[in-house]
Design a protein around this motif. Structure first.
Motif, PDB file in Angstrom:
ATOM      1  N   ALA A  35       1.173  -1.174  -0.264  1.00 32.66           N
ATOM      2  CA  ALA A  35       0.220   0.055   0.183  1.00 32.66           C
ATOM      3  C   ALA A  35       1.378   1.216   0.037  1.00 32.66           C
ATOM      4  O   ALA A  35       0.575   2.512  -0.614  1.00 32.66           O
ATOM      5  N   GLU A  36       2.807   1.244   0.509  1.00 33.67           N
ATOM      6  CA  GLU A  36       2.867   2.149   0.776  1.00 33.67           C
ATOM      7  C   GLU A  36       3.348   2.524  -0.435  1.00 33.67           C
ATOM      8  O   GLU A  36       3.741   3.788  -1.188  1.00 33.67           O
ATOM      9  N   THR A  37       3.748   1.319  -1.891  1.00 35.05           N
ATOM     10  CA  THR A  37       4.107   2.206  -2.847  1.00 35.05           C
ATOM     11  C   THR A  37       2.702   2.423  -3.734  1.00 35.05           C
ATOM     12  O   THR A  37       2.751   3.638  -4.773  1.00 35.05           O
ATOM     13  N   ALA A  38       1.575   1.874  -3.650  1.00 34.74           N
ATOM     14  CA  ALA A  38       0.335   2.060  -4.452  1.00 34.74           C
ATOM     15  C   ALA A  38       0.197   3.931  -3.566  1.00 34.74           C
ATOM     16  O   ALA A  38      -0.503   5.030  -3.940  1.00 34.74           O
ATOM     17  N   TRP A  39      -0.009   4.175  -2.716  1.00 38.94           N
ATOM     18  CA  TRP A  39       0.099   5.773  -2.324  1.00 38.94           C
ATOM     19  C   TRP A  39       1.136   6.532  -2.818  1.00 38.94           C
ATOM     20  O   TRP A  39       0.305   8.044  -3.126  1.00 38.94           O
ATOM     21  N   GLU A  40       2.364   5.772  -3.221  1.00 39.92           N
ATOM     22  CA  GLU A  40       2.942   6.927  -3.956  1.00 39.92           C
ATOM     23  C   GLU A  40       2.671   6.750  -5.249  1.00 39.92           C
ATOM     24  O   GLU A  40       2.633   8.294  -5.886  1.00 39.92           O
ATOM     25  N   LEU A  41       1.785   6.233  -5.992  1.00 40.80           N
ATOM     26  CA  LEU A  41       1.262   5.807  -8.030  1.00 40.80           C
ATOM     27  C   LEU A  41      -0.424   7.072  -7.080  1.00 40.80           C
ATOM     28  O   LEU A  41       0.109   7.950  -8.357  1.00 40.80           O
TER      29      LEU A  41
END
Length: 230
Positions: A35-41
């Motif tokens: 979810a952390e990388t998804a939030w960056e996206l």
């Protein structure tokens, strides 16, 4: 087709299968493990729809869904091994638009993705262009901002809570059945029980103690225009 799907799934096998089916239908897929990388996206180049697992390392899907809903109405289709009704209710109330339990049919997922994207394309211009204020007694709703005020105080509400308030406020004094509210808030393809409606009403009453939201016994609920008549 020029639409992008954000897929957040830590299981590599499921991620590859879902990516393959979506890509075959012409979607661009951004496959992510956390979810952390998804939030960056999301903060950079947000996709047109999210397919979101709930059980993720670090930030879980519930928290990610809640964060997205603070600023965006983009469709979110939840996929999860958690099949208890309470898990589905929580996921949908935090802002999920749909919920598929693992194991699921990839073809069914693709069909639901297409349906939600089509619905979103219709709703998006209305949401972006509308600045209408909906007034019902001491309740004020800002449809453009998706914000709610009661007795001049802003109340933090989830997407589903806002939708129910809007439905009731636009037709004060009308008694809505649980089935009507279930279809209008969750969609006609939601297969959960109408307990979701009761749970949502409980949350609203807890947040706004003086809200004239009445139970119509054996039927459903209505919002009274005059609190003294409740």
């Amino acid at each position: 087709m020029d639409q992008t799907i954000g897929l957040v799934e830590d299981d590599a096998n499921i991620r590859d299968i879902v990516t393959g089916y979506l890509a075959k239908e012409g979607f661009k897929v951004k496959a992510l493990e956390t979810a952390e990388t998804a939030w960056e996206l999301f903060e950079g180049e947000p996709p047109d729809l999210w397919v979101l697992d709930l059980m993720l390392p670090g930030m879980d899907g519930y928290e990610f869904c809640k964060k997205v809903r603070q600023t965006s109405e983009v469709p979110i289709v939840i996929i999860s091994a958690k099949d208890e009704e309470v898990d589905k209710i929580i996921g949908l109330e935090l802002g999920g638009d749909d919920y598929l339990t693992k194991p699921f049919s990839p073809r069914e997922l693709v069909a639901r993705v297409k349906r939600h994207l089509k619905r979103w394309e219709v709703m998006k211009p209305e949401k972006e262009g509308s600045a209408e204020l909906i007034q019902a007694g001491e309740l004020t709703l800002n449809d453009a901002e998706r914000s709610a005020y009661f007795q001049e105080t802003e109340i933090e509400v989830t997407t589903k809570e806002f939708e129910m308030l809007k439905i009731l406020a636009e037709q004060e004094n009308r008694a809505f059945s649980r089935e009507e509210l279930l279809v209008q808030v969750w969609g006609d393809d939601y297969f959960g029980s109408d307990r979701a409606v009761d749970d949502l009403v409980k949350r609203l009453r807890k947040k706004m103690k003086d809200l004239p939201l009445e139970t119509v016994w054996g039927h459903g609920y209505r919002l009274r225009s005059n609190r003294s008549s409740s």
